[in-house]
Write a protein that holds these residues in place. Structure first.
Motif, PDB file in Angstrom:
ATOM      1  N   ASN A  90      -6.625  -8.017   0.881  1.00 37.31           N
ATOM      2  CA  ASN A  90      -5.921  -6.750   1.090  1.00 37.31           C
ATOM      3  C   ASN A  90      -6.061  -5.818  -0.107  1.00 37.31           C
ATOM      4  N   LEU A 147      -8.001  -2.305   0.109  1.00 39.50           N
ATOM      5  CA  LEU A 147      -7.242  -1.096  -0.194  1.00 39.50           C
ATOM      6  C   LEU A 147      -7.910  -0.297  -1.306  1.00 39.50           C
ATOM      7  N   ILE A 150      -0.640   3.697  -2.805  1.00 39.28           N
ATOM      8  CA  ILE A 150      -1.475   4.838  -2.414  1.00 39.28           C
ATOM      9  C   ILE A 150      -0.989   6.154  -3.036  1.00 39.28           C
ATOM     10  N   PRO A 164       0.811  -1.227   0.000  1.00 36.29           N
ATOM     11  CA  PRO A 164       0.000   0.000   0.000  1.00 36.29           C
ATOM     12  C   PRO A 164       0.843   1.275   0.000  1.00 36.29           C
TER      13      PRO A 164
END
Length: 173
Positions: free
Chosen positions: A121, A125, A85, A81
């Protein structure tokens, strides 16, 4: 789109990408036209900035773009992440929908606990990010998947594996 310039090279027209978007839009204004590319969030080798720059250029030059597509074929490594992100936030600055147009995770073992965690996940996310409007799973059956270990269902009896169970428990629609 960042992995070559086929149409530019074969037409000699540096504006062909903009023209193609706009020709399609003129033919049917209701079409949702997306850019779409691979290795933008699934590999961390600088491809993301090239894609962001390309989208910015297309928009600034008047291409009719309704959304951003990301092919996300992950190797059997943990989904990170902290790398994803910031890329997604930059894409979100365009204020147009982002779709994961192809998602799979190439597990070392077909559908085991690590694969299940990766599916869980990734979906959690992506759907926690405001700009993401959808995810398309890229194949689900090991007998017809380009990466059989990335499947959610195994064998001729369509046995749901742990990754498939993780998907089915919360993310199906």
């Amino acid at each position: 789109m960042t992995h070559g310039e086929y149409f530019i090279n074969n037409t000699g027209d540096p504006d062909i990408r903009i023209k193609m978007h706009n020709w399609a839009h003129e033919k049917d204004p209701s079409l949702e036209l997306f850019t779409n590319d691979f290795n933008i969030i699934s590999h961390y080798h600088g491809q993301a900035q090239l894609y962001i720059d390309l989208i910015k250029d297309l928009i600034e030059r008047g291409a009719a773009i309704s959304g951003i597509g990301l092919q996300a074929h992950f190797p059997a490594v943990p989904i990170n992440p902290e790398k994803i992100i910031p890329i997604m936030e930059k894409l979100g600055e365009f204020k147009i929908p982002v779709w994961i147009t192809e998602f799979d995770w190439n597990a070392d073992t077909n559908g085991g606990p690590e694969h299940a965690a990766a599916v869980e996940n990734f979906y959690r996310l992506m759907f926690s990010l405001e700009m993401v409007e959808g995810i398309m799973m890229w194949g689900f059956w090991d007998q017809s998947h380009w990466r059989p270990n990335g499947a959610l269902v195994n064998g001729d009896t369509f046995e749901v594996n742990a990754a498939g169970q993780a998907y089915h428990n919360e993310w199906n629609s």
